[in-house]
Design an enzyme around this catalytic site. Structure first.
Site, PDB file in Angstrom:
ATOM      1  N   HIS A 102      -4.896   2.462   7.271  1.00 23.66           N
ATOM      2  CA  HIS A 102      -3.299   2.709   7.531  1.00 23.66           C
ATOM      3  C   HIS A 102      -3.060   3.830   6.493  1.00 23.66           C
ATOM      4  O   HIS A 102      -2.675   4.908   6.666  1.00 23.66           O
ATOM      5  CB  HIS A 102      -2.623   1.507   7.538  1.00 23.66           C
ATOM      6  CG  HIS A 102      -1.036   1.669   7.283  1.00 23.66           C
ATOM      7  ND1 HIS A 102      -0.143   1.463   8.366  1.00 23.66           N
ATOM      8  CD2 HIS A 102      -0.283   2.704   6.444  1.00 23.66           C
ATOM      9  CE1 HIS A 102       1.125   1.905   8.079  1.00 23.66           C
ATOM     10  NE2 HIS A 102       1.176   2.648   7.003  1.00 23.66           N
ATOM     11  N   GLU A 103      -3.700   3.546   5.310  1.00 20.22           N
ATOM     12  CA  GLU A 103      -3.262   4.292   4.157  1.00 20.22           C
ATOM     13  C   GLU A 103      -4.073   5.703   4.275  1.00 20.22           C
ATOM     14  O   GLU A 103      -3.556   6.785   4.002  1.00 20.22           O
ATOM     15  CB  GLU A 103      -3.574   3.989   2.822  1.00 20.22           C
ATOM     16  CG  GLU A 103      -2.783   2.597   2.576  1.00 20.22           C
ATOM     17  CD  GLU A 103      -1.327   2.674   2.398  1.00 20.22           C
ATOM     18  OE1 GLU A 103      -0.732   3.883   2.390  1.00 20.22           O
ATOM     19  OE2 GLU A 103      -0.551   1.923   2.645  1.00 20.22           O
TER      20      GLU A 103
ATOM     21  N   GLN B  13       3.273  10.049   0.926  1.00 18.36           N
ATOM     22  CA  GLN B  13       4.359   9.317   1.135  1.00 18.36           C
ATOM     23  C   GLN B  13       5.509   9.526   0.064  1.00 18.36           C
ATOM     24  O   GLN B  13       6.837   9.310   0.090  1.00 18.36           O
ATOM     25  CB  GLN B  13       4.171   7.736   1.349  1.00 18.36           C
ATOM     26  CG  GLN B  13       3.584   7.379   2.705  1.00 18.36           C
ATOM     27  CD  GLN B  13       3.404   5.870   2.463  1.00 18.36           C
ATOM     28  OE1 GLN B  13       2.297   5.317   2.199  1.00 18.36           O
ATOM     29  NE2 GLN B  13       4.255   5.231   3.082  1.00 18.36           N
TER      30      GLN B  13
ATOM     31  N   GLY C 202       0.635  -1.110  -0.122  1.00 17.29           N
ATOM     32  CA  GLY C 202       0.014  -0.049   0.151  1.00 17.29           C
ATOM     33  C   GLY C 202       0.886   1.252   0.040  1.00 17.29           C
ATOM     34  O   GLY C 202       2.190   1.279   0.415  1.00 17.29           O
TER      35      GLY C 202
ATOM     36  N   CYS D 229       5.571   0.069   7.628  1.00 12.93           N
ATOM     37  CA  CYS D 229       5.354   1.051   6.668  1.00 12.93           C
ATOM     38  C   CYS D 229       6.724   1.671   5.821  1.00 12.93           C
ATOM     39  O   CYS D 229       7.323   1.688   6.530  1.00 12.93           O
ATOM     40  CB  CYS D 229       4.752   2.604   7.665  1.00 12.93           C
ATOM     41  SG  CYS D 229       4.484   3.892   6.470  1.00 12.93           S
ATOM     42  N   LEU D 230       6.206   1.854   4.940  1.00 13.35           N
ATOM     43  CA  LEU D 230       7.528   2.185   3.811  1.00 13.35           C
ATOM     44  C   LEU D 230       8.190   3.440   4.368  1.00 13.35           C
ATOM     45  O   LEU D 230       9.256   3.803   3.982  1.00 13.35           O
ATOM     46  CB  LEU D 230       7.318   2.325   2.301  1.00 13.35           C
ATOM     47  CG  LEU D 230       6.414   0.901   1.707  1.00 13.35           C
ATOM     48  CD1 LEU D 230       5.696   1.442   0.405  1.00 13.35           C
ATOM     49  CD2 LEU D 230       7.611  -0.137   1.578  1.00 13.35           C
TER      50      LEU D 230
ATOM     51  N   HIS E  49      -2.663   8.141   6.551  1.00  9.30           N
ATOM     52  CA  HIS E  49      -1.563   8.858   5.894  1.00  9.30           C
ATOM     53  C   HIS E  49      -1.997  10.239   5.332  1.00  9.30           C
ATOM     54  O   HIS E  49      -1.339  11.276   5.392  1.00  9.30           O
ATOM     55  CB  HIS E  49      -0.728   8.109   4.974  1.00  9.30           C
ATOM     56  CG  HIS E  49       0.232   7.171   5.005  1.00  9.30           C
ATOM     57  ND1 HIS E  49       1.429   7.486   5.571  1.00  9.30           N
ATOM     58  CD2 HIS E  49       0.409   5.810   5.061  1.00  9.30           C
ATOM     59  CE1 HIS E  49       2.168   6.711   6.135  1.00  9.30           C
ATOM     60  NE2 HIS E  49       1.474   5.568   5.552  1.00  9.30           N
TER      61      HIS E  49
END
Ligand code: ZN
Length: 193
Positions: free
Chosen positions: A136-137, A51, A46, A94-95, A140
């Site tokens: 989660h996204e 990000q 995702g 998370c990235l 962000h």
């Protein structure tokens, strides 16, 4: 399509609230394509537009696990319109918070309303890992990271480690050393989203 750089915490842009897109035009479509390419290359399951430094309400997902295979999903202006009382706990990664994982409790099932790639309004009911990932996204887009859901003690420890790792990398780059690949192997249960 173009590969974009993924910002890592603590970057102030990750703490900002993103703005809705007016419509899914060609430019937003291009952003979605770039995000998918960047997510697959990372690799992650995702990615949210902030990000990559784009403060717009766009997210992409593609979960490919034994129990769930979604294929590519793109959402503009996603909004949770219903959430279950029942909670689920997943170990999240998370990235933008590389190499760190922590259990996060969220509603087990959510319904999301969003604009798809063609600009049509859609609703999707998500359960399991997909429910975690979507929440989660969307977090962000509101400047919230998964580490904001855990204790301040653990969050600050992770942020200090990330800052230290970044400084070491900058020093190595200044010394002309090649950038180190992350050494630790990702845990099977954890998801970089
Ligand atoms: Zn994330």
């Amino acid at each position: 399509m173009a590969l974009r750089t993924i910002l890592t915490a603590p970057d102030p842009r990750l703490k900002k609230k993103s703005k809705p897109v007016a419509s899914v035009d060609a430019e937003v479509g291009q952003l979605m394509d770039d995000m998918l390419e960047t997510m697959y290359a990372a690799p992650g399951i995702g990615l949210a537009a902030p990000q990559i430094g784009e403060l717009r309400r766009v997210i992409v997902l593609d979960i490919d696990r034994e129990e769930v295979k979604t294929g590519p999903i793109v959402m503009a202006n996603p909004e949770i319109v219903a959430a279950s009382d029942e909670d689920a706990t997943y170990e999240e990664g998370c990235l933008s918070v590389p190499e760190h994982y922590s259990d996060v409790v969220r509603p087990a099932k959510v319904t999301v309303r969003y604009l798809d790639r063609d600009g049509g309004t859609k609703e999707m009911t998500c359960e399991g890992l997909l429910a975690t990932c979507v929440q989660h996204e969307i977090d962000h887009l509101d400047g919230i990271l998964f580490i904001d859901h855990i204790s301040a003690l653990k969050r600050n420890m992770i942020l200090r480690k990330l800052l230290k790792a970044r400084k070491e990398q900058e020093r190595d780059e200044a010394d002309g050393k090649p950038a180190d690949k992350p050494k630790s192997k990702k845990k099977e249960s954890a998801s970089a989203i």
